[in-house]
Structure formats: C-alpha cells, structure tokens
Scaffold this motif. Structure first.
Motif, PDB file in Angstrom:
ATOM      1  N   ASP A 177     -63.445 -68.403 116.249  1.00 40.36           N
ATOM      2  CA  ASP A 177     -63.635 -69.775 116.717  1.00 40.36           C
ATOM      3  C   ASP A 177     -63.101 -70.802 115.983  1.00 40.36           C
ATOM      4  O   ASP A 177     -62.906 -70.827 114.599  1.00 40.36           O
ATOM      5  CB  ASP A 177     -65.470 -70.087 116.923  1.00 40.36           C
ATOM      6  N   ALA A 178     -62.541 -71.910 116.389  1.00 40.06           N
ATOM      7  CA  ALA A 178     -62.127 -73.158 115.704  1.00 40.06           C
ATOM      8  C   ALA A 178     -62.440 -74.301 116.449  1.00 40.06           C
ATOM      9  O   ALA A 178     -62.552 -74.185 117.786  1.00 40.06           O
ATOM     10  CB  ALA A 178     -60.644 -72.932 115.594  1.00 40.06           C
ATOM     11  N   ASP A 179     -62.515 -75.562 115.700  1.00 40.49           N
ATOM     12  CA  ASP A 179     -62.674 -76.816 116.506  1.00 40.49           C
ATOM     13  C   ASP A 179     -61.748 -77.350 117.101  1.00 40.49           C
ATOM     14  O   ASP A 179     -61.968 -78.051 118.127  1.00 40.49           O
ATOM     15  CB  ASP A 179     -63.313 -77.828 115.231  1.00 40.49           C
ATOM     16  N   GLY A 180     -60.592 -76.969 116.949  1.00 41.01           N
ATOM     17  CA  GLY A 180     -59.274 -77.323 117.643  1.00 41.01           C
ATOM     18  C   GLY A 180     -58.045 -76.689 117.271  1.00 41.01           C
ATOM     19  O   GLY A 180     -58.051 -75.743 116.599  1.00 41.01           O
ATOM     20  N   TYR A 181     -56.956 -77.002 117.902  1.00 40.48           N
ATOM     21  CA  TYR A 181     -55.789 -76.073 117.980  1.00 40.48           C
ATOM     22  C   TYR A 181     -55.068 -76.376 116.766  1.00 40.48           C
ATOM     23  O   TYR A 181     -54.026 -75.509 116.190  1.00 40.48           O
ATOM     24  CB  TYR A 181     -54.854 -76.536 119.211  1.00 40.48           C
ATOM     25  N   SER A 182     -55.326 -77.406 115.720  1.00 43.97           N
ATOM     26  CA  SER A 182     -54.857 -77.413 114.511  1.00 43.97           C
ATOM     27  C   SER A 182     -55.520 -76.473 113.642  1.00 43.97           C
ATOM     28  O   SER A 182     -54.917 -75.836 112.779  1.00 43.97           O
ATOM     29  CB  SER A 182     -54.915 -78.782 114.001  1.00 43.97           C
ATOM     30  N   GLY A 183     -56.954 -76.258 113.997  1.00 46.12           N
ATOM     31  CA  GLY A 183     -57.644 -75.251 113.218  1.00 46.12           C
ATOM     32  C   GLY A 183     -56.920 -73.645 113.653  1.00 46.12           C
ATOM     33  O   GLY A 183     -56.877 -72.969 112.624  1.00 46.12           O
ATOM     34  N   CYS A 184     -56.812 -73.577 114.922  1.00 44.88           N
ATOM     35  CA  CYS A 184     -56.090 -72.303 115.269  1.00 44.88           C
ATOM     36  C   CYS A 184     -54.737 -72.065 114.831  1.00 44.88           C
ATOM     37  O   CYS A 184     -54.517 -70.975 113.860  1.00 44.88           O
ATOM     38  CB  CYS A 184     -55.620 -72.194 116.810  1.00 44.88           C
ATOM     39  N   LEU A 185     -54.061 -72.993 114.636  1.00 41.44           N
ATOM     40  CA  LEU A 185     -52.672 -72.917 113.868  1.00 41.44           C
ATOM     41  C   LEU A 185     -52.801 -72.770 112.389  1.00 41.44           C
ATOM     42  O   LEU A 185     -52.148 -71.587 111.731  1.00 41.44           O
ATOM     43  CB  LEU A 185     -51.928 -74.288 113.765  1.00 41.44           C
ATOM     44  N   ALA A 186     -53.671 -73.244 111.498  1.00 35.07           N
ATOM     45  CA  ALA A 186     -54.103 -72.939 110.285  1.00 35.07           C
ATOM     46  C   ALA A 186     -54.504 -71.434 110.068  1.00 35.07           C
ATOM     47  O   ALA A 186     -54.133 -70.784 108.990  1.00 35.07           O
ATOM     48  CB  ALA A 186     -55.188 -73.805 109.584  1.00 35.07           C
ATOM     49  N   ASP A 187     -55.214 -71.092 111.113  1.00 29.62           N
ATOM     50  CA  ASP A 187     -55.804 -69.620 111.029  1.00 29.62           C
ATOM     51  C   ASP A 187     -54.860 -68.798 111.280  1.00 29.62           C
ATOM     52  O   ASP A 187     -54.748 -67.381 110.714  1.00 29.62           O
ATOM     53  CB  ASP A 187     -56.943 -69.447 111.725  1.00 29.62           C
ATOM     54  N   LEU A 188     -53.756 -68.827 112.142  1.00 29.43           N
ATOM     55  CA  LEU A 188     -52.721 -67.872 112.397  1.00 29.43           C
ATOM     56  C   LEU A 188     -51.867 -67.856 111.304  1.00 29.43           C
ATOM     57  O   LEU A 188     -51.487 -66.723 110.888  1.00 29.43           O
ATOM     58  CB  LEU A 188     -51.675 -68.480 113.674  1.00 29.43           C
ATOM     59  N   VAL A 189     -51.666 -68.931 110.493  1.00 31.56           N
ATOM     60  CA  VAL A 189     -50.479 -69.081 109.558  1.00 31.56           C
ATOM     61  C   VAL A 189     -51.249 -68.303 108.283  1.00 31.56           C
ATOM     62  O   VAL A 189     -50.541 -67.470 107.641  1.00 31.56           O
ATOM     63  CB  VAL A 189     -50.150 -70.525 109.270  1.00 31.56           C
ATOM     64  N   SER A 190     -52.397 -68.461 108.154  1.00 29.78           N
ATOM     65  CA  SER A 190     -53.036 -67.736 107.049  1.00 29.78           C
ATOM     66  C   SER A 190     -53.431 -66.124 107.351  1.00 29.78           C
ATOM     67  O   SER A 190     -53.466 -65.633 106.246  1.00 29.78           O
ATOM     68  CB  SER A 190     -54.543 -68.568 106.847  1.00 29.78           C
ATOM     69  N   GLY A 191     -53.388 -65.754 108.518  1.00 29.95           N
ATOM     70  CA  GLY A 191     -53.399 -64.538 108.814  1.00 29.95           C
ATOM     71  C   GLY A 191     -54.970 -64.035 109.440  1.00 29.95           C
ATOM     72  O   GLY A 191     -55.251 -62.716 109.413  1.00 29.95           O
ATOM     73  N   ARG A 192     -55.894 -65.068 109.559  1.00 26.52           N
ATOM     74  CA  ARG A 192     -57.137 -64.963 109.964  1.00 26.52           C
ATOM     75  C   ARG A 192     -56.929 -64.637 111.512  1.00 26.52           C
ATOM     76  O   ARG A 192     -57.918 -64.000 112.025  1.00 26.52           O
ATOM     77  CB  ARG A 192     -57.934 -66.086 109.738  1.00 26.52           C
TER      78      ARG A 192
END
Length: 283
Positions: A177-192
């Motif tokens: 889960d993420a609050d928005g797509y900027s959160g998705c991006l951060a999680d993708l880059v970090s490997g989560r």
C-alpha cells in the motif's frame, strides 16, 4: 360587498401567480448557477503526486492534466486568478464533487461504470492504457502482466489499477500500500516493490522523474486495458458536460491537445494518440 370580495379574490390569485412565477424563475436561476457552463470562477480538482500528469512543485501545479484543465477553463470563459486548483486523490474525487468542494476534476480520472453512478463525466480528453513500470534490472524478468504473479505490486487507495491486475485479470500479485504514486515510485526505487502498474502516462512521468535523479526504470510496454480520462463533473450537469466536450473538441481541432501530449510525453517512447477520443455522452 360582492364586488369587493371579487376584487380581493382576484388580487389573491395574482399574488399567488407572482409567487409561483418568482419561485420558478429562482429555480431556473439556481439551476443555471449550478452548472459549470455559467460560472465566473472554477475550482478544479487535480492530482499533486503524478509527475508529468499532475504534480505540485514549489507551490505550483504542473503537468498534462493541469494544462488541459487551464485550457478547458479558458474555453469556458474562465481564466487567470478565477481558476483555482485544489488537490484531490483517487479516494476523494467523488466525494469532493458531490460536496461541491470542486467544480471539475481533471486528475487522470478513468471513466468506469461504478464511478458514473456517483458523478458525471465529460470527455474523455485522452485514452491511456494500463501498463507496468519496473527497475531496469528486472526488465528481463517482468515482461507482461502474467509475470506479476507472486511479486510485490503497489496498491493506491481508491485507484482501480491494482484491482485491474489482481481481481479482473486474476493475477495473484502481492499488494504493497501507498498513499499515492509518488509513494509507489519511492518504494520501487528503494526495492520495497517489484513493480508499479497504472496508466501509461503516469508511468512515463514517474520514469522521467526517476531518470532525473539517476535511477533507471523502464515501462514494460505490454498494455492490457483502455483507461479513458474523463473530466469529472457534478451528477446531472448536462449543460456543463456539453460545454466541456465542446472545449475538448476544440483543443484537438486546433492542435492544442496534440501539442500538450508531445510536450509532456514526447520523449517517453510511448505511442501517443493525437486524435480526439470518442465521447461518453452527457446523460
């Protein structure tokens, strides 16, 4: 006495008719005032976390949707300081339209039968396609929606993107889960996360933002849905819907819409459709 009574009765009838007429006129005025077609000021709901589409940067909104919203407002006769942007999210768009907090929503707002129960839609002003964004290092392992089985996939509250994969396509992806797509991006880059799946215009913006900070992401280019981006409008505002449709048609006829698509997504590698989409109809 009979004559006096007759005069009084006639006066009463005239007074009642005047009240009825005033009430009817007031009702007509209220109906006109309620339509976006007659407003002198527009509050437009937009996203703030979708690079290239709708993003809040330095106190200002920018992106394809923002430019589309400005164009529509201008063609409705509203511009400059009389256009106010208000941030919405996938989870709040219908509520804010119903409550009158916003007059229109231009926020990568896919038209769906479920949403049409609660609000009306003008347009669409573009038809996007759901695709997948992955790290460049995973490009060989994730080539289609079927490769998302058992992988961690971003889920944004209120968005239909994760259900499209998990429920409609039957792919057993694991929600993160993420609050928005900027959160998705951060999680993708970090490997989560292993992947983000949503509309290709949003993915193109996310990939562009990542590349600016040295991160290598890639769109799989295996689209599996059509996502008609509509302009959300208060339920039943047929005049407003028709006025917005006229504005969108004009944007394609004079080349404005293709120019905006090229400006924001021309370097993304996506195939952009420069012709006006088929409208949903204002009912």
């Amino acid at each position: 006495m009979v004559e006096v009574r007759a005069r009084r009765a006639a006066a009463a009838v005239l007074a009642a008719a005047a009240v009825l007429a005033a009430g009817t006129a007031c009702g007509i005025a209220d109906a006109e005032d309620g339509s976006v077609a007659g407003k002198d000021r527009l509050v437009i709901g937009v996203n703030g976390d979708q690079p290239g589409v709708g993003e809040l940067k330095g106190g200002r909104y920018e992106g394809f949707d923002i430019d589309v919203a400005k164009e529509i407002a201008g063609r409705l006769g509203v511009g400059g300081a009389d256009v106010v942007f208000k941030r919405v999210s996938s989870a709040t768009r219908e509520k804010m339209l119903r409550n009158g907090e916003v007059d229109l929503v231009v926020a990568s707002y896919s038209v769906t039968p479920e949403r049409k129960v609660e609000v009306s839609f003008a347009g669409p002003y573009y038809v996007a396609h759901q695709d997948i964004l992955v790290r460049a290092s995973d490009a060989e392992r994730i080539r289609s929606i079927h490769d998302l089985k058992g992988r961690r996939l971003c889920r944004v509250r209120g968005s239909v993107s994760f259900p499209r994969v998990h429920d409609e396509q039957g792919i057993a992806a694991l929600p993160v889960d993420a609050d928005g797509y900027s959160g998705c991006l951060a999680d993708l880059v970090s490997g989560r996360l292993d992947a983000v799946s949503t509309d290709d215009l949003i993915l193109a913006g996310l990939a562009g933002k990542a590349s600016g900070s040295g991160q290598r992401l890639g769109i799989v280019n295996a689209p599996f849905t059509d996502e008609p981006y509509g302009v959300g409008i208060r339920k039943g505002d047929v005049d407003g819907c028709e006025a917005v449709n006229k504005a969108i048609t004009g944007m394609y006829q004079d080349g404005t819409a293709p120019r905006l698509l090229e400006r924001w997504f021309g370097k993304s590698g996506l195939k952009i459709t420069p012709t006006v989409p088929q409208f949903e109809g204002c009912v």
